[in-house]
Motif scaffolding. Structure first.
Motif, PDB file in Angstrom:
ATOM      1  N   UNK A 156       0.800  -1.228   0.000  1.00  0.00           N
ATOM      2  CA  UNK A 156       0.000   0.000   0.000  1.00  0.00           C
ATOM      3  C   UNK A 156       0.830   1.274   0.000  1.00  0.00           C
ATOM      4  N   UNK A 157       2.139   1.178   0.093  1.00  0.00           N
ATOM      5  CA  UNK A 157       2.971   2.367   0.195  1.00  0.00           C
ATOM      6  C   UNK A 157       2.900   3.224  -1.070  1.00  0.00           C
ATOM      7  N   UNK A 172     -13.288   6.826  -4.456  1.00  0.00           N
ATOM      8  CA  UNK A 172     -12.357   6.347  -3.441  1.00  0.00           C
ATOM      9  C   UNK A 172     -10.913   6.612  -3.828  1.00  0.00           C
ATOM     10  N   UNK A 173     -10.603   6.395  -5.117  1.00  0.00           N
ATOM     11  CA  UNK A 173      -9.243   6.624  -5.577  1.00  0.00           C
ATOM     12  C   UNK A 173      -8.807   8.061  -5.389  1.00  0.00           C
ATOM     13  N   UNK A 174      -9.712   8.996  -5.654  1.00  0.00           N
ATOM     14  CA  UNK A 174      -9.374  10.418  -5.532  1.00  0.00           C
ATOM     15  C   UNK A 174      -9.394  10.886  -4.076  1.00  0.00           C
ATOM     16  N   UNK A 175     -10.417  10.489  -3.336  1.00  0.00           N
ATOM     17  CA  UNK A 175     -10.530  10.935  -1.949  1.00  0.00           C
ATOM     18  C   UNK A 175      -9.369  10.436  -1.102  1.00  0.00           C
ATOM     19  N   UNK A 176      -8.992   9.182  -1.306  1.00  0.00           N
ATOM     20  CA  UNK A 176      -7.935   8.588  -0.484  1.00  0.00           C
ATOM     21  C   UNK A 176      -6.554   8.658  -1.140  1.00  0.00           C
ATOM     22  N   UNK A 177      -6.466   9.281  -2.311  1.00  0.00           N
ATOM     23  CA  UNK A 177      -5.168   9.504  -2.931  1.00  0.00           C
ATOM     24  C   UNK A 177      -4.460   8.242  -3.375  1.00  0.00           C
ATOM     25  N   UNK A 188      -4.232   7.788   3.562  1.00  0.00           N
ATOM     26  CA  UNK A 188      -4.272   7.079   4.849  1.00  0.00           C
ATOM     27  C   UNK A 188      -2.909   6.507   5.228  1.00  0.00           C
ATOM     28  N   UNK A 189      -2.150   6.036   4.233  1.00  0.00           N
ATOM     29  CA  UNK A 189      -0.816   5.492   4.507  1.00  0.00           C
ATOM     30  C   UNK A 189       0.122   6.606   4.933  1.00  0.00           C
ATOM     31  N   UNK A 190       0.110   7.709   4.187  1.00  0.00           N
ATOM     32  CA  UNK A 190       0.988   8.841   4.486  1.00  0.00           C
ATOM     33  C   UNK A 190       0.758   9.358   5.907  1.00  0.00           C
ATOM     34  N   UNK A 191      -0.502   9.487   6.301  1.00  0.00           N
ATOM     35  CA  UNK A 191      -0.810  10.008   7.626  1.00  0.00           C
ATOM     36  C   UNK A 191      -0.397   9.049   8.731  1.00  0.00           C
TER      37      UNK A 191
END
Length: 239
Positions: A156-157, A172-177, A188-191
């Motif tokens: 997921x990185x 979902x792709x746009x909202x969650x990057x 979510x991964x970055x945060x």
């Protein structure tokens, strides 16, 4: 959608394609509240007539036979906390297969299936199971070095959902990057990163590998067009 499937359930998927020397990959979809979202399984041939299954997906029988023709499924790699949906049913089908997961993900993975190892037990000099630094030991990657170059198999990185199917996947792709407009470290991964500097350093180390040919991610398209440049850009965004 349950967190773990109890019986063999084939969700929508494409056909297996050869991504590199001894590497098969297949794009599938997972049912989510807002619509289906892309996911990917990768199969790596190991010495001794064995294979390692990365982020398992239940496929139709013709595609399963193709995997078995490559070699005996000997390892089921659950590369992170949330990639366990099909792990139990694969273990039921191939009870001899050993389950590998990152140390930080072991507790969540074992809610679906017992984990046999949290380190490299693949016993193949060309294929290494490793842990991505800076992520609390929650995320694994495979480093495959063959005659056709180096293949990185990530989880997921990095998201590269450049071709989402349907409104739900687009949202979902746009909202969650997850990389709709280009490869990204999903939001979510970055945060949740423990140490962005360590992750950025790992990206740069991967980019410096002269034989790097492709990056296969768990969500989205294979990155085989200047993958090193992609890694350097992502490292800059983490600085």
């Amino acid at each position: 959608m349950p967190t773990t499937l109890a019986q063999w359930e084939v969700q929508p998927h494409d056909q297996l394609v050869e991504a590199g020397d001894g590497i098969l990959t297949v794009a599938g979809e997972i049912r989510m509240p807002l619509g289906n979202f892309p996911r990917r399984m990768t199969v790596v041939r190991l010495r001794g007539g064995r294979t390692a299954i990365w982020s398992a997906i239940a496929l139709g029988e013709p595609q399963m036979k193709r995997i078995e023709a490559m070699g005996e499924p000997s390892f089921l790699i659950v590369p992170g906390d949330h990639h366990r949906l099909d792990a139990k049913i694969w273990k039921m089908r191939y009870p001899q297969a050993k389950v590998i997961a990152p140390p930080g993900a072991r507790k969540m993975v074992e809610e679906a299936v017992p984990v046999d190892a949290t380190s490299d037990i693949l016993d193949d000099p060309e294929v290494r199971f490793c842990i991505v630094p800076g992520m609390g030991q929650h995320e694994a990657f495979l480093h495959v070095h063959r005659a056709d170059g180096v293949t990185l198999i990530l989880n997921d990185i990095i998201g590269n959902v450049a071709h989402p199917h349907g409104i739900g996947a687009n949202v979902m792709g746009r909202v969650f990057g997850f990389g709709v407009t280009g490869p990204q470290v999903p939001r979510p991964v970055r945060h949740g990163l423990e140490d962005k500097a360590l992750v950025a350093a790992r990206f740069r180390a991967w980019a410096a590998e002269p034989e790097l040919r492709r990056i296969i991610v768990s969500h989205g398209d294979v990155l085989d067009d200047y993958p090193g440049d992609v890694l350097l850009k992502l490292a800059e965004r983490l600085d």
